[in-house]
Design an enzyme around this catalytic site. Sequence first.
Site, PDB file in Angstrom:
ATOM      1  N   SER A   1      60.621  15.481  84.976  1.00  0.00           N
ATOM      2  CA  SER A   1      59.475  14.743  85.512  1.00  0.00           C
ATOM      3  C   SER A   1      58.184  15.504  85.178  1.00  0.00           C
ATOM      4  CB  SER A   1      59.629  14.560  87.016  1.00  0.00           C
ATOM      5  OG  SER A   1      59.742  15.815  87.630  1.00  0.00           O
TER       6      SER A   1
ATOM      7  N   HIS B   1      35.049   7.307 100.273  1.00  0.00           N
ATOM      8  CA  HIS B   1      35.551   8.172  99.197  1.00  0.00           C
ATOM      9  C   HIS B   1      34.931   7.793  97.851  1.00  0.00           C
ATOM     10  CE1 HIS B   1      38.646  10.293 101.492  1.00  0.00           C
ATOM     11  NE2 HIS B   1      38.724   9.175 102.194  1.00  0.00           N
TER      12      HIS B   1
ATOM     13  N   CYS C   1      34.374  11.952 104.029  1.00  0.00           N
ATOM     14  CA  CYS C   1      35.220  11.457 105.117  1.00  0.00           C
ATOM     15  C   CYS C   1      35.326  12.512 106.228  1.00  0.00           C
ATOM     16  CB  CYS C   1      36.569  11.024 104.558  1.00  0.00           C
ATOM     17  SG  CYS C   1      37.320   9.717 105.543  1.00  0.00           S
TER      18      CYS C   1
ATOM     19  N   GLU D   1      34.742   9.474  95.245  1.00  0.00           N
ATOM     20  CA  GLU D   1      35.501  10.017  94.104  1.00  0.00           C
ATOM     21  C   GLU D   1      36.441   8.978  93.483  1.00  0.00           C
ATOM     22  OE1 GLU D   1      35.964  10.723  97.268  1.00  0.00           O
ATOM     23  OE2 GLU D   1      38.066  11.103  97.775  1.00  0.00           O
TER      24      GLU D   1
ATOM     25  N   GLU E   1      68.051   5.963  92.392  1.00  0.00           N
ATOM     26  CA  GLU E   1      67.207   4.916  92.978  1.00  0.00           C
ATOM     27  C   GLU E   1      66.398   4.144  91.938  1.00  0.00           C
ATOM     28  OE1 GLU E   1      65.923   7.702  95.630  1.00  0.00           O
ATOM     29  OE2 GLU E   1      64.560   8.704  94.252  1.00  0.00           O
TER      30      GLU E   1
HETATM   31  N1  GLN Z   1      41.157  12.015 109.797  1.00  0.00           N
HETATM   32  C1  GLN Z   1      39.893  11.349 109.666  1.00  0.00           C
HETATM   33  C2  GLN Z   1      39.981   9.898 110.087  1.00  0.00           C
HETATM   34  O1  GLN Z   1      41.041   9.326 110.099  1.00  0.00           O
HETATM   35  C3  GLN Z   1      39.350  11.463 108.263  1.00  0.00           C
HETATM   36  C4  GLN Z   1      40.190  10.751 107.253  1.00  0.00           C
HETATM   37  C5  GLN Z   1      39.860  11.156 105.847  1.00  0.00           C
HETATM   38  O2  GLN Z   1      39.242  12.185 105.616  1.00  0.00           O
HETATM   39  N2  GLN Z   1      40.300  10.398 104.866  1.00  0.00           N
HETATM   40  O3  GLN Z   1      38.984   9.299 110.369  1.00  0.00           O
END
Ligand code: GLN
Length: 547
Positions: free
Chosen positions: A13, A519, A380, A521, A148
Amino acid sequence: MARFIFITGGVVSSLGKGLASAALGALLQARGYSVRLRKLDPYLNVDPGTMSPFEHGEVFVTDDGAETDLDLGHYERFTGVAARKTDSISAGRIYSNVLEKERRGDYLGKTIQVIPHVTDEIKDFIDIGADEVDFMLCEIGGTVGDIEGLPFFEAIRQFSQDKPRGQCVFMHLTLLPFIKASGELKTKPTQHSVKELRSIGLAPDILVCRSEGTIPVKEREKLALFCNVRPDAVVAAQDLKSIYEAPLAYHREGLDQAVLDAFRIAPVPRPQLARWEDVADRIYNPEGTVKIAIVGKYVQLEDAYKSIAEALTHGGMANRVKVQIEWVDAELFDREDPAPHLAGFHAILVPGGFGERGTEGKIKAAQFARERKVPYLGICLGMQMAVIEAARNVAGLKTAGSEEFDHEAGKKRFEPVVYHLKEWVQGNYTVQRALSDDKGGTMRLGAYDAVLAEGSRVAEIYGTTRIEERHRHRYEVDITYREQLEKTGLRFSGMSPDGRLPEIVEWTDHPWFIGVQFHPELKSKPFDPHPLFADFVRAAKDSSRLV
Ligand code: GLN
């Protein structure tokens, strides 16, 4: 109707099947075709959303809110085609669909079996939206011979029989190990792998062989003969310094030509590779280096933050600098002063994460960046920690924290500046959630709009006041504290369109300090770097001149 390319792997893999698929997608686009890439994973989780990033790497989120394999990130980064829920499936999802239908009575009277019920479900999945593109590329996770994986291999065998002749091509990725003692490149593992494939009724049209160096003519001919492929369909995949050279490298080796030949497409359109030549030029000829610290929890496995590392690289390409990333374990700051560890970096990024472990360290990293005026990007959880830092150390809310950690600890230790979201608006619907809900697929997931404040730094960076970004979180910064925090200079510069959910915060008296609830990114591409990452790296580059 689409032509289908099935990509399987053998021998070992981690050979870069996802990357090979993505690069092939990019090459077909360069020849003017439209493509869609798909991943079929044989594991039994319904989706990777509940898997540990330590084990499985990052969870890639699509616009339509699916939690998928990180290979979908490669697909998007190389083709620019936004992945959908229907581009990722696991055996767990297939079985759960089949069992749901069984309970509903859809197969009433029948005995439910792998063939045809499970294989039919897989085939239906492969065919979704096939009429929209010229080529559908389907990568099968794992390696041939895995127990699998069998229903998936059987399903693609049947699928190619169901379609008109010449509609499906099979590409198999293997490893050619180099034995130093004898100075030889060994073809035997590949031969065995192809034998294994043929025993389940699949004959590869194209062999992609990973090797350290080139494949000499003798070995190429041997592979062709023993594996029953044409010599020019044996494609070498040499190790590359940057993954972004892959489309050019595969083109040099003739992969796209071999695929089009296998479909008997002639004459073939000439490829337009300028995009990838520019990408390779930027990556291989940087004019400087910036050092960026990622202070996170899952630092042992770099794949856990795959898209962030890639987006930083794209940001570097936009500024013609190499971004040198160093992974710093946030828990280190539970015991030690962050200053000596973080001094010398041109910028600090605190990524997303779940659970309390490492969060005090992230708060300290945010404090360091704020006080020392080092560029900071909080993503986040990294934004939530920056807000808690501001509340505790600037606004005087000494016990500020997140309800996420109190929920885990089972007692109230913190004033919940970050709280569990119970209800929100998604398009025309209101979504409701409770803390006791299932963990899988219940977060605020996928693309949501945000409105940016006129004159804010983020509005300037994006060049607009309306954006759409992808989310994956359960908790939110509480706007009850907005006024108190804004008075200290932490501007809430991005909000959900209904004004209830903070999407972006920025320190107004700082050279570059931005926290985002989403996010960014996930949407960055090498040929189209995300504006936040491009500007973050620019700020790092500016601060590198000062150090
Ligand atoms: N744990 C945090 C939440 O659920 C941040 C989640 C994250 O960083 N993706 O809001």
